[in-house]
Design an enzyme around this catalytic site. Structure first.
Site, mmCIF file in Angstrom:
data_model
loop_
_atom_site.group_PDB
_atom_site.id
_atom_site.type_symbol
_atom_site.label_atom_id
_atom_site.label_comp_id
_atom_site.label_asym_id
_atom_site.label_seq_id
_atom_site.Cartn_x
_atom_site.Cartn_y
_atom_site.Cartn_z
ATOM 1 N N SER A 127 0.849 -1.200 0.000
ATOM 2 C CA SER A 127 0.000 0.000 0.000
ATOM 3 C C SER A 127 0.877 1.239 0.000
ATOM 4 C CB SER A 127 -0.877 0.012 1.256
ATOM 5 O OG SER A 127 -1.472 1.288 1.425
ATOM 6 N N TYR A 140 -2.964 -1.410 10.059
ATOM 7 C CA TYR A 140 -2.875 -1.710 8.628
ATOM 8 C C TYR A 140 -1.460 -1.454 8.113
ATOM 9 C CZ TYR A 140 -3.879 -1.400 3.610
ATOM 10 O OH TYR A 140 -3.871 -1.585 2.243
HETATM 11 N N1 LIG Z 1 -8.336 0.234 -2.404
HETATM 12 C C1 LIG Z 1 -7.402 0.889 -1.748
HETATM 13 O O1 LIG Z 1 -7.615 2.048 -1.369
HETATM 14 C C2 LIG Z 1 -6.069 0.224 -1.466
HETATM 15 C C3 LIG Z 1 -4.973 1.056 -1.231
HETATM 16 C C4 LIG Z 1 -3.737 0.480 -0.998
HETATM 17 C C5 LIG Z 1 -3.585 -0.892 -1.016
HETATM 18 N N2 LIG Z 1 -4.655 -1.699 -1.237
HETATM 19 C C6 LIG Z 1 -4.418 -3.138 -1.229
HETATM 20 O O2 LIG Z 1 -4.809 -3.684 -2.467
HETATM 21 C C7 LIG Z 1 -5.224 -5.036 -2.303
HETATM 22 C C8 LIG Z 1 -6.565 -5.215 -2.978
HETATM 23 O O3 LIG Z 1 -7.500 -4.319 -2.382
HETATM 24 P P1 LIG Z 1 -8.770 -3.769 -3.174
HETATM 25 O O4 LIG Z 1 -8.730 -2.299 -3.084
HETATM 26 O O5 LIG Z 1 -8.909 -4.397 -4.494
HETATM 27 O O6 LIG Z 1 -9.942 -4.220 -2.166
HETATM 28 P P2 LIG Z 1 -11.168 -5.219 -2.305
HETATM 29 O O7 LIG Z 1 -12.014 -4.850 -3.472
HETATM 30 O O8 LIG Z 1 -11.784 -5.223 -0.944
HETATM 31 O O9 LIG Z 1 -10.459 -6.629 -2.587
HETATM 32 C C9 LIG Z 1 -9.818 -7.347 -1.580
HETATM 33 C C10 LIG Z 1 -9.747 -8.788 -2.025
HETATM 34 O O10 LIG Z 1 -9.061 -9.556 -1.000
HETATM 35 C C11 LIG Z 1 -9.846 -10.703 -0.741
HETATM 36 N N3 LIG Z 1 -9.595 -11.292 0.563
HETATM 37 C C12 LIG Z 1 -9.754 -10.747 1.787
HETATM 38 N N4 LIG Z 1 -9.425 -11.637 2.729
HETATM 39 C C13 LIG Z 1 -9.020 -12.780 2.080
HETATM 40 C C14 LIG Z 1 -8.557 -14.045 2.486
HETATM 41 N N5 LIG Z 1 -8.433 -14.365 3.786
HETATM 42 N N6 LIG Z 1 -8.229 -14.949 1.546
HETATM 43 C C15 LIG Z 1 -8.346 -14.663 0.230
HETATM 44 N N7 LIG Z 1 -8.809 -13.492 -0.232
HETATM 45 C C16 LIG Z 1 -9.143 -12.551 0.700
HETATM 46 C C17 LIG Z 1 -11.274 -10.238 -0.896
HETATM 47 O O11 LIG Z 1 -12.122 -11.363 -0.995
HETATM 48 P P3 LIG Z 1 -13.683 -11.336 -0.578
HETATM 49 O O12 LIG Z 1 -14.368 -10.630 -1.709
HETATM 50 O O13 LIG Z 1 -14.045 -12.754 -0.422
HETATM 51 O O14 LIG Z 1 -13.755 -10.563 0.713
HETATM 52 C C18 LIG Z 1 -11.131 -9.428 -2.182
HETATM 53 O O15 LIG Z 1 -11.100 -10.282 -3.290
HETATM 54 C C19 LIG Z 1 -5.221 -5.294 -0.788
HETATM 55 O O16 LIG Z 1 -4.059 -6.007 -0.419
HETATM 56 C C20 LIG Z 1 -5.200 -3.911 -0.181
HETATM 57 O O17 LIG Z 1 -4.568 -3.891 1.082
HETATM 58 C C21 LIG Z 1 -5.893 -1.174 -1.465
#
Ligand SMILES: NC(=O)c1ccc[n+]([C@@H]2O[C@H](COP(=O)([O-])OP(=O)(O)OC[C@H]3O[C@@H](n4cnc5c(N)ncnc54)[C@H](OP(=O)(O)O)[C@@H]3O)[C@@H](O)[C@H]2O)c1
Length: 249
Positions: A127, A140
């Site tokens: 992140s 986080y």
């Molecule tokens: N969006 C932001 O602002 C942001 C910023 C910086 C970094 N990130 C990072 O980017 C990555 C993706 O985030 P995103 O923004 O795309 O969010 P998202 O739409 O909430 O996607 C998160 C994904 O992780 C999955 N997940 C959660 N717990 C899990 C587990 N125990 N085993 C397998 N899968 C699991 C979720 O599955 P379910 O659908 O089943 O819950 C979902 O597919 C994350 O690592 C997050 O920390 C996001």
């Protein structure tokens, strides 16, 4: 034809990364902790497989189904926002189980095949919080900083075997499920008890009023770039806000 396995491909950055690699002609193993029909169009080049990063037996089973893979993208992650004093330790451990130990579990599961073959790339999605200091995100940030350190060390350990490790550091996105999950779909006020409340509100107003954001495609394209990098670069900020933070740093 090369194969990528992506965790957390049911939505957001993971799903977009699956689409991107598929559009470039790769085999894609799009893993989800619960398989959702229709989230991605399945074909002989795009398979949806169940994998929960907190359940090692599902990791083993998914890798057996996948067969040989060339790239692992550790994208699955959960948010945590709020005051540390008010964050129960059980929640702290849950965040680390997914964001930190989950990444280590899947990585360890692929290393033997990568090392024996003498090739492979592990991409860990962290992140942009690792690029700057942000309040209300201590848990986080700690979970993601741990993976930055883990990746830097692991990259050196695996280099002699031709295996690469990269981190992709996305900024904030308005279209993934992440922000809503951070507050359980509700107001962040509930997560910020007195006497932090007035100060925390001004912090949240600043955060939600930022000018630059990250698009899902920024992350997919940056993962692609990291996988194909030949310069030895370890860390890849993704998205306009993350790139600006990295430049400021
Ligand atoms: N969006 C932001 O602002 C942001 C910023 C910086 C970094 N990130 C990072 O980017 C990555 C993706 O985030 P995103 O923004 O795309 O969010 P998202 O739409 O909430 O996607 C998160 C994904 O992780 C999955 N997940 C959660 N717990 C899990 C587990 N125990 N085993 C397998 N899968 C699991 C979720 O599955 P379910 O659908 O089943 O819950 C979902 O597919 C994350 O690592 C997050 O920390 C996001």
């Amino acid at each position: 034809m090369k194969t990528v396995l992506i965790t957390g491909a049911s939505s957001g950055y993971g799903r977009e990364t699956a689409r991107h690699f598929h559009s470039q002609g790769w085999n894609v193993i799009a893993t989800m902790r619960t398989k959702r029909v229709g989230v991605l169009p399945e074909s002989d080049r795009l398979r949806v497989v169940e994998l929960d990063v907190t359940e090692p037996e599902t990791v083993t089973a998914a890798l057996e189904t996948a067969g040989s893979i060339d790239v692992l993208v550790n994208n699955a992650g959960v948010p945590s926002i709020g005051v540390f004093e008010g964050t129960p330790m059980v929640r702290v451990r849950e965040v680390f189980e997914t964001n930190t130990f989950g990444v280590m579990t899947t990585t360890q599961a692929v290393l033997r095949q990568f090392r024996e073959r003498g090739s492979g790339v592990v991409v860990n999605v962290t992140s942009s919080v690792v690029l700057g200091h942000m309040p209300l995100s201590a848990v986080y940030k700690a979970s993601k900083m741990a993976i930055e350190g883990f990746s830097a060390s692991l990259a050196l350990e695996l280099a002699p075997f031709g295996v690469l490790v990269k981190t992709v550091e996305p900024g904030a996105c308005l279209t993934t499920n992440f922000a809503a999950r951070a507050t359980n779909g509700g107001s962040v006020d509930e997560l910020v008890p007195e006497p932090y409340a007035p100060w925390a509100k001004s912090v949240m107003d600043d955060l939600t009023g930022q000018e630059l954001y990250t698009e899902e495609s920024d992350v997919a394209e940056t993962v692609w770039r990291a996988v194909h990098d030949t310069t030895g670069q370890l860390r890849f900020p993704a998205g306009a806000d993350a790139v600006r933070l990295a430049q400021a740093k």
